[in-house]
Design a protein around this motif. Structure first.
Motif, short mmCIF file in Angstrom:
data_model
loop_
_atom_site.label_atom_id
_atom_site.label_comp_id
_atom_site.label_asym_id
_atom_site.label_seq_id
_atom_site.Cartn_x
_atom_site.Cartn_y
_atom_site.Cartn_z
N ILE A 454 0.86 -1.19 0.00
CA ILE A 454 0.00 0.00 0.00
C ILE A 454 0.89 1.23 0.00
CG2 ILE A 454 -1.82 1.27 1.21
CD1 ILE A 454 -2.57 -1.40 2.57
N GLY A 455 0.69 2.12 -0.98
CA GLY A 455 1.52 3.32 -1.02
C GLY A 455 1.25 4.15 -2.25
N HIS A 456 1.92 5.32 -2.33
CA HIS A 456 1.82 6.13 -3.53
C HIS A 456 2.61 5.45 -4.64
CE1 HIS A 456 5.89 7.70 -2.93
NE2 HIS A 456 5.57 7.96 -1.68
N PHE A 457 2.51 5.98 -5.84
CA PHE A 457 3.00 5.26 -7.01
C PHE A 457 4.47 4.84 -6.90
CE2 PHE A 457 5.17 5.67 -11.20
CZ PHE A 457 4.74 4.45 -11.71
N LEU A 458 5.37 5.79 -6.67
CA LEU A 458 6.80 5.45 -6.65
C LEU A 458 7.14 4.54 -5.47
CD1 LEU A 458 8.41 8.81 -7.79
CD2 LEU A 458 8.33 6.66 -9.05
N ALA A 459 6.48 4.74 -4.34
CA ALA A 459 6.72 3.88 -3.19
C ALA A 459 6.32 2.45 -3.51
CB ALA A 459 5.93 4.40 -1.98
N SER A 460 5.14 2.29 -4.13
CA SER A 460 4.65 0.96 -4.50
C SER A 460 5.57 0.30 -5.51
CB SER A 460 3.23 1.06 -5.06
OG SER A 460 2.74 -0.21 -5.44
N GLN A 461 6.00 1.07 -6.52
CA GLN A 461 6.88 0.51 -7.54
C GLN A 461 8.21 0.05 -6.94
OE1 GLN A 461 6.19 -0.03 -10.96
NE2 GLN A 461 4.22 0.29 -9.97
N THR A 462 8.76 0.86 -6.06
CA THR A 462 10.04 0.49 -5.45
C THR A 462 9.90 -0.77 -4.61
OG1 THR A 462 10.50 2.86 -5.30
CG2 THR A 462 11.97 1.40 -4.11
N ALA A 463 8.82 -0.86 -3.85
CA ALA A 463 8.58 -2.04 -3.02
C ALA A 463 8.41 -3.28 -3.90
CB ALA A 463 7.34 -1.83 -2.15
N GLN A 464 7.67 -3.16 -4.99
CA GLN A 464 7.48 -4.30 -5.89
C GLN A 464 8.81 -4.80 -6.43
OE1 GLN A 464 4.42 -3.68 -8.96
NE2 GLN A 464 3.34 -2.29 -7.56
N ARG A 465 9.67 -3.85 -6.85
CA ARG A 465 10.96 -4.25 -7.42
C ARG A 465 11.85 -4.92 -6.38
NH1 ARG A 465 8.99 -4.17 -11.29
NH2 ARG A 465 10.01 -6.18 -11.31
N LYS A 466 11.86 -4.35 -5.17
CA LYS A 466 12.72 -4.91 -4.12
C LYS A 466 12.26 -6.32 -3.74
CE LYS A 466 15.51 -1.53 -3.87
NZ LYS A 466 16.86 -1.74 -4.45
N ILE A 467 10.96 -6.50 -3.65
CA ILE A 467 10.43 -7.82 -3.29
C ILE A 467 10.77 -8.84 -4.38
CG2 ILE A 467 8.29 -9.15 -2.96
CD1 ILE A 467 7.16 -6.58 -1.59
N ARG A 468 10.64 -8.42 -5.64
CA ARG A 468 10.96 -9.35 -6.73
C ARG A 468 12.46 -9.66 -6.77
NH1 ARG A 468 6.33 -10.42 -9.37
NH2 ARG A 468 4.74 -8.77 -9.57
N GLU A 469 13.30 -8.70 -6.36
CA GLU A 469 14.73 -8.97 -6.26
C GLU A 469 15.00 -10.05 -5.22
OE1 GLU A 469 17.01 -5.47 -5.50
OE2 GLU A 469 16.31 -4.44 -7.31
N ILE A 470 14.32 -9.96 -4.08
CA ILE A 470 14.48 -10.98 -3.04
C ILE A 470 14.05 -12.34 -3.55
CG2 ILE A 470 13.64 -11.75 -0.77
CD1 ILE A 470 13.39 -8.76 -0.01
N VAL A 471 12.91 -12.37 -4.29
CA VAL A 471 12.41 -13.64 -4.85
C VAL A 471 13.44 -14.24 -5.82
CG1 VAL A 471 10.66 -14.66 -6.37
CG2 VAL A 471 9.97 -13.08 -4.55
N GLN A 472 14.05 -13.39 -6.66
CA GLN A 472 15.05 -13.88 -7.60
C GLN A 472 16.26 -14.46 -6.86
OE1 GLN A 472 14.92 -14.30 -10.93
NE2 GLN A 472 12.77 -13.68 -10.68
N GLN A 473 16.66 -13.81 -5.77
CA GLN A 473 17.77 -14.34 -4.97
C GLN A 473 17.44 -15.71 -4.41
OE1 GLN A 473 18.54 -11.32 -2.04
NE2 GLN A 473 19.20 -9.79 -3.55
N VAL A 474 16.21 -15.86 -3.92
CA VAL A 474 15.78 -17.16 -3.38
C VAL A 474 15.79 -18.22 -4.46
CG1 VAL A 474 13.83 -18.42 -2.38
CG2 VAL A 474 14.40 -16.14 -1.53
N LYS A 475 15.29 -17.88 -5.64
CA LYS A 475 15.25 -18.85 -6.74
C LYS A 475 16.66 -19.25 -7.17
CE LYS A 475 10.78 -17.59 -8.79
NZ LYS A 475 10.09 -17.05 -9.98
N GLN A 476 17.58 -18.28 -7.21
CA GLN A 476 18.96 -18.58 -7.59
C GLN A 476 19.61 -19.52 -6.58
OE1 GLN A 476 20.96 -14.84 -8.06
NE2 GLN A 476 19.84 -14.27 -9.92
N GLN A 477 19.35 -19.26 -5.30
CA GLN A 477 19.91 -20.12 -4.26
C GLN A 477 19.33 -21.54 -4.35
OE1 GLN A 477 19.16 -18.05 -0.60
NE2 GLN A 477 20.81 -16.56 -0.92
#
Length: 493
Positions: A454-477
């Motif tokens: 939940i957030g304004h546009f740029l806050a939401s976008q940044t959170a989405q990207r950071k979460i997907r980065e974490i997911v990619q790290q988990v998948k790589q591991q």
């Protein structure tokens, strides 16, 4: 081989050209096309690319005549400085363009000299149109003085020729700024009218398209009154513009590599400081980020990127799904007449956009399902946020916050939360968004759970990207772990 092609035209025609060229074969080589917006041309208000020093200017398809005072806003006496100032854009009747330019350009040269301005007259754009745009780059005082001189020329021409009875001042402004000019219940506009003795009207929202987000502010009155109104109008527009610039520059480091101004979401002329130094903060910038256009993995849809083998990213970019919740009364505005707006939005963003049916008739929110690569998500969600603001579903001072859901593998949920909630707290502090991973979720058929943002546009976008980065790290591991586990040999017969 890398070929750099300068192209001028509307955004719609440019994207069509990119789409047609991508994948085209020539001498056993497949084209992969990358569209890079020329920021300098965008700030000049025209579609002209900046030709590199020493290159020929022939064949660039100039769309406007440019007149400027050397050394004032750039030119032989000094390079133009990157600036955040909002240019003054006005519409003038086509039949008056010749008088404004004058014989051998003497009249417009006199205007630029006296006002220390750079003036672009877009006379070749929109062939056959009854009005042409003029963009004035200068100080606030210089722009107002140039505007006054142009109005006086048009009034004299109108009186001499008797072509028209009235020549109103018409100012062009990006729709994202107009709401703040109008003010709550129209108070700002009414005050300007009262203070200047003018009558001001603004073109309808229905006239806007995805590709043209400017509205026309028409000011009627004597030249003196119109000039006084122009000063007050530009004061409000500039204030809104500067607030947007400050907000974007504040958050630009949170979305590394993405050229926010090139996304076409924000007001015209808006420029974000280039993230040349990478991402500031504790999290490092991934190696595949480009300083201009972001990571190779974010380009998709109609966009390609030069690579060995000329592979189109349409084949390699992972499609993301985001569930965005909007107020139920806003659904009609998002869809548009006969579905026109949502179709234009999907085409503009390069994403699939669907609105889910409500669970009940009195549901306060509706779910918008957006499917596409990261850049398409950024553009589609940005336009939706902007549309809700434009349609006044939120007040000008109220911060527009929407709820978005993204699905992640259940195995990554713990990493997103972190030990004792440390990671999710850091995410919230970094992005200014509220991030919630509901506990005791039952994974779906794909073994995924959802994260609420939940957030304004740029806050939401940044959170989405950071979460997907974490997911990619988990998948790589997980992939590394699987590779390290020895496979059992088949039993001998």
């Amino acid at each position: 081989m890398l070929c750099l092609l300068y192209w001028t035209g509307t955004v719609q025609h440019t994207l069509m050209a990119v789409e047609k060229l991508t994948g085209h074969s020539f001498e056993n080589h497949s084209f992969s096309v990358l569209y890079i917006l020329d920021e300098e041309a965008g700030r000049d208000g025209g579609g002209r690319p900046q030709v590199p020093r020493g290159a020929s200017k022939m064949g660039t398809g100039r769309q406007e005549q440019e007149f400027g005072q050397p050394g004032a806003m750039g030119g032989p006496q000094g390079p133009r400085q990157r600036q955040q100032e909002l240019p003054l854009r006005i519409l003038v009747p086509t039949q008056f363009v010749g008088a404004i330019i004058g014989k051998e350009g003497l009249t417009i040269k006199n205007i630029t000299k006296q006002t220390q301005s750079k003036v672009d007259i877009h006379r070749k754009e929109n062939a056959g149109a009854t009005e042409k745009a003029i963009t004035i780059h200068s100080s606030k005082e210089g722009s107002s003085q140039a505007c006054r001189m142009i109005l006086e020329i048009m009034e004299k021409e109108a009186n001499d020729t008797k072509i028209v009875e009235e020549v109103p001042l018409k100012i062009l402004a990006h729709n994202s700024l107009v709401g703040r000019l109008i003010g709550k219940e129209g108070r700002n506009l009414k005050k300007i009218e009262q203070d200047t003795g003018t009558k001001i009207t603004i073109s309808a929202l229905q006239d806007l398209t995805i590709y043209n987000q400017e509205r026309t502010i028409t000011v009627r009155g004597a030249v003196e009154e119109c000039c006084n109104a122009e000063v007050e109008i530009m004061k409000k527009l500039t204030e809104a513009h500067e607030n947007d610039v400050a907000s974007l520059n504040q958050h630009s480091n949170m979305v590394p590599g993405l050229n926010l101004s090139a996304m076409g979401i924000f007001s015209s002329g808006l420029s974000v400081l280039p993230p040349t130094s990478g991402l500031r903060g504790s999290m490092s910038t991934p190696a595949n980020y480009s300083p201009l256009l972001g990571p190779s993995s974010v380009m998709g849809g109609m966009y390609g990127i030069p690579s060995s083998g000329a592979l189109s990213l349409q084949q390699s970019v992972e499609q993301e799904v985001v569930y965005l919740f909007i107020p139920t009364p806003a659904v009609g505005a998002l869809i548009g007449k006969k579905g026109q707006h949502i179709k234009e939005l999907a085409h503009f963003a390069g994403a699939s956009i669907k609105i889910a049916a409500p669970d009940s008739p009195d549901e306060p929110e509706r779910m918008v399902i957006i499917t596409g690569p990261p850049e398409a998500q950024f553009k589609a969600q940005g336009r939706i946020y902007g549309k809700l603001k434009e349609e006044n579903f939120f007040t000008s001072k109220e911060e527009l916050k929407l709820e978005a859901h993204i699905n992640i593998p259940s195995s990554a949920a713990g990493r997103v939360i972190g030990k004792g909630g440390k990671t999710v707290n850091e995410l919230q502090n970094l992005t200014s968004a509220e991030v919630i991973v509901p506990r005791d979720q039952t994974p779906d058929d794909n073994d995924e759970v959802f994260v609420k943002i939940i957030g304004h546009f740029l806050a939401s976008q940044t959170a989405q990207r950071k979460i997907r980065e974490i997911v990619q790290q988990v998948k790589q591991q997980e992939r590394k772990h699987q590779q390290m586990v020895p496979t059992s040999s088949e039993p001998s017969k």
